[in-house]
Scaffold this motif. Structure first.
Motif, PDB file in Angstrom:
ATOM      1  N   HIS A  60       0.834  -1.200   0.000  1.00 47.44           N
ATOM      2  CA  HIS A  60       0.000   0.000   0.000  1.00 47.44           C
ATOM      3  C   HIS A  60       0.872   1.255   0.000  1.00 47.44           C
ATOM      4  N   TRP A  61       1.960   1.213   0.763  1.00 43.60           N
ATOM      5  CA  TRP A  61       2.878   2.356   0.804  1.00 43.60           C
ATOM      6  C   TRP A  61       3.490   2.608  -0.570  1.00 43.60           C
ATOM      7  N   LEU A  62       3.863   1.533  -1.261  1.00 45.82           N
ATOM      8  CA  LEU A  62       4.482   1.678  -2.582  1.00 45.82           C
ATOM      9  C   LEU A  62       3.523   2.289  -3.596  1.00 45.82           C
ATOM     10  N   ASN A  63       2.241   2.186  -3.331  1.00 42.67           N
ATOM     11  CA  ASN A  63       1.243   2.705  -4.253  1.00 42.67           C
ATOM     12  C   ASN A  63       0.789   4.129  -3.918  1.00 42.67           C
ATOM     13  N   GLN A  64       1.350   4.719  -2.877  1.00 45.14           N
ATOM     14  CA  GLN A  64       0.991   6.089  -2.515  1.00 45.14           C
ATOM     15  C   GLN A  64       1.659   7.073  -3.476  1.00 45.14           C
ATOM     16  N   PRO A  65       0.984   8.184  -3.773  1.00 43.78           N
ATOM     17  CA  PRO A  65       1.476   9.142  -4.776  1.00 43.78           C
ATOM     18  C   PRO A  65       2.900   9.656  -4.532  1.00 43.78           C
ATOM     19  N   GLU A  66       3.301   9.829  -3.274  1.00 45.96           N
ATOM     20  CA  GLU A  66       4.642  10.364  -3.004  1.00 45.96           C
ATOM     21  C   GLU A  66       5.752   9.353  -3.267  1.00 45.96           C
ATOM     22  N   ILE A  67       5.392   8.077  -3.444  1.00 43.59           N
ATOM     23  CA  ILE A  67       6.391   7.028  -3.689  1.00 43.59           C
ATOM     24  C   ILE A  67       6.205   6.381  -5.057  1.00 43.59           C
ATOM     25  N   ARG A  68       4.971   6.198  -5.468  1.00 38.95           N
ATOM     26  CA  ARG A  68       4.645   5.429  -6.687  1.00 38.95           C
ATOM     27  C   ARG A  68       5.447   5.864  -7.911  1.00 38.95           C
ATOM     28  N   HIS A  69       5.639   7.151  -8.111  1.00 39.60           N
ATOM     29  CA  HIS A  69       6.326   7.641  -9.314  1.00 39.60           C
ATOM     30  C   HIS A  69       7.822   7.326  -9.326  1.00 39.60           C
ATOM     31  N   LEU A  70       8.383   6.881  -8.199  1.00 42.54           N
ATOM     32  CA  LEU A  70       9.810   6.554  -8.119  1.00 42.54           C
ATOM     33  C   LEU A  70      10.103   5.113  -8.528  1.00 42.54           C
ATOM     34  N   ILE A  71       9.098   4.252  -8.504  1.00 36.97           N
ATOM     35  CA  ILE A  71       9.301   2.808  -8.640  1.00 36.97           C
ATOM     36  C   ILE A  71       8.842   2.296 -10.001  1.00 36.97           C
ATOM     37  N   LEU A  72       9.707   1.504 -10.622  1.00 37.08           N
ATOM     38  CA  LEU A  72       9.383   0.878 -11.895  1.00 37.08           C
ATOM     39  C   LEU A  72       8.826  -0.526 -11.687  1.00 37.08           C
ATOM     40  N   GLY A  73       9.372  -1.249 -10.703  1.00 40.36           N
ATOM     41  CA  GLY A  73       8.909  -2.608 -10.456  1.00 40.36           C
ATOM     42  C   GLY A  73       9.373  -3.129  -9.119  1.00 40.36           C
ATOM     43  N   ALA A  74       8.771  -4.228  -8.665  1.00 43.67           N
ATOM     44  CA  ALA A  74       9.112  -4.856  -7.392  1.00 43.67           C
ATOM     45  C   ALA A  74       9.130  -6.364  -7.561  1.00 43.67           C
ATOM     46  N   ALA A  75      10.025  -7.026  -6.822  1.00 36.36           N
ATOM     47  CA  ALA A  75      10.107  -8.484  -6.887  1.00 36.36           C
ATOM     48  C   ALA A  75      10.708  -9.026  -5.604  1.00 36.36           C
ATOM     49  N   HIS A  76      10.232 -10.215  -5.208  1.00 31.11           N
ATOM     50  CA  HIS A  76      10.863 -10.926  -4.100  1.00 31.11           C
ATOM     51  C   HIS A  76      12.080 -11.633  -4.676  1.00 31.11           C
ATOM     52  N   PRO A  77      13.257 -11.464  -4.053  1.00 32.33           N
ATOM     53  CA  PRO A  77      14.456 -12.095  -4.616  1.00 32.33           C
ATOM     54  C   PRO A  77      14.410 -13.623  -4.573  1.00 32.33           C
ATOM     55  N   HIS A  78      13.757 -14.191  -3.575  1.00 27.73           N
ATOM     56  CA  HIS A  78      13.656 -15.648  -3.458  1.00 27.73           C
ATOM     57  C   HIS A  78      12.262 -15.993  -2.966  1.00 27.73           C
ATOM     58  N   ALA A  79      11.699 -17.045  -3.485  1.00 29.20           N
ATOM     59  CA  ALA A  79      10.383 -17.486  -3.022  1.00 29.20           C
ATOM     60  C   ALA A  79      10.432 -17.881  -1.543  1.00 29.20           C
ATOM     61  N   GLN A  80      11.582 -18.361  -1.088  1.00 29.97           N
ATOM     62  CA  GLN A  80      11.738 -18.773   0.305  1.00 29.97           C
ATOM     63  C   GLN A  80      11.997 -17.591   1.246  1.00 29.97           C
ATOM     64  N   ASN A  81      12.124 -16.372   0.715  1.00 32.95           N
ATOM     65  CA  ASN A  81      12.404 -15.201   1.540  1.00 32.95           C
ATOM     66  C   ASN A  81      11.351 -14.119   1.301  1.00 32.95           C
ATOM     67  N   SER A  84      11.678  -9.950   2.201  1.00 33.89           N
ATOM     68  CA  SER A  84      12.572  -9.034   1.508  1.00 33.89           C
ATOM     69  C   SER A  84      12.020  -8.743   0.114  1.00 33.89           C
ATOM     70  N   VAL A  85      12.133  -7.479  -0.296  1.00 36.54           N
ATOM     71  CA  VAL A  85      11.621  -7.078  -1.616  1.00 36.54           C
ATOM     72  C   VAL A  85      12.672  -6.218  -2.312  1.00 36.54           C
ATOM     73  N   ARG A  86      12.936  -6.519  -3.560  1.00 32.34           N
ATOM     74  CA  ARG A  86      13.817  -5.665  -4.367  1.00 32.34           C
ATOM     75  C   ARG A  86      12.965  -4.728  -5.193  1.00 32.34           C
ATOM     76  N   LEU A  87      13.412  -3.479  -5.272  1.00 32.56           N
ATOM     77  CA  LEU A  87      12.688  -2.473  -6.023  1.00 32.56           C
ATOM     78  C   LEU A  87      13.581  -1.919  -7.121  1.00 32.56           C
ATOM     79  N   LEU A  88      13.064  -1.875  -8.320  1.00 29.82           N
ATOM     80  CA  LEU A  88      13.749  -1.232  -9.451  1.00 29.82           C
ATOM     81  C   LEU A  88      13.213   0.179  -9.540  1.00 29.82           C
ATOM     82  N   LEU A  89      14.108   1.139  -9.379  1.00 33.22           N
ATOM     83  CA  LEU A  89      13.695   2.534  -9.392  1.00 33.22           C
ATOM     84  C   LEU A  89      13.735   3.095 -10.799  1.00 33.22           C
TER      85      LEU A  89
END
Length: 93
Positions: A60-81, A84-89
């Motif tokens: 929900h935070w990533l989708n807020q207007p003050e943050i959303r425009h900074l992020i291109l994508g998000a992914a969990h680095p491992h299914a077992q972890n 943790s989330v990696r963000l591509l800016l």
């Protein structure tokens, strides 16, 4: 994002929800201003009564207007972890 190495990491463990949100916003703005491309945010899996409140609120935070425009994508680095989330800016212009 698997081929990009993480340039900076933010660990939200032990923070209150309000403090974690402020830290995330500041971290992402700073990383974007420094033209970083791939960052990692550790939300943890949660335990106890609050059982993952930060992790649950994080999307929900990533989708807020003050943050959303900074992020291109998000992914969990491992299914077992899932804590943790990696963000591509987006590239700074």
């Amino acid at each position: 994002m698997g081929k990009l190495h993480t340039e900076r990491t933010l660990d939200l463990h032990g923070m209150t929800v309000q403090r974690a949100h402020q830290a995330l916003t500041s971290f992402l703005r700073g990383a974007h201003a420094q033209k970083l491309r791939c960052v990692e945010v550790i939300t943890g899996r949660g335990s106890g009564e609050s059982s993952g409140t930060i992790r649950r609120e994080f999307p929900h935070w990533l989708n807020q207007p003050e943050i959303r425009h900074l992020i291109l994508g998000a992914a969990h680095p491992h299914a077992q972890n899932p804590g943790s989330v990696r963000l591509l800016l987006r590239r700074a212009r």
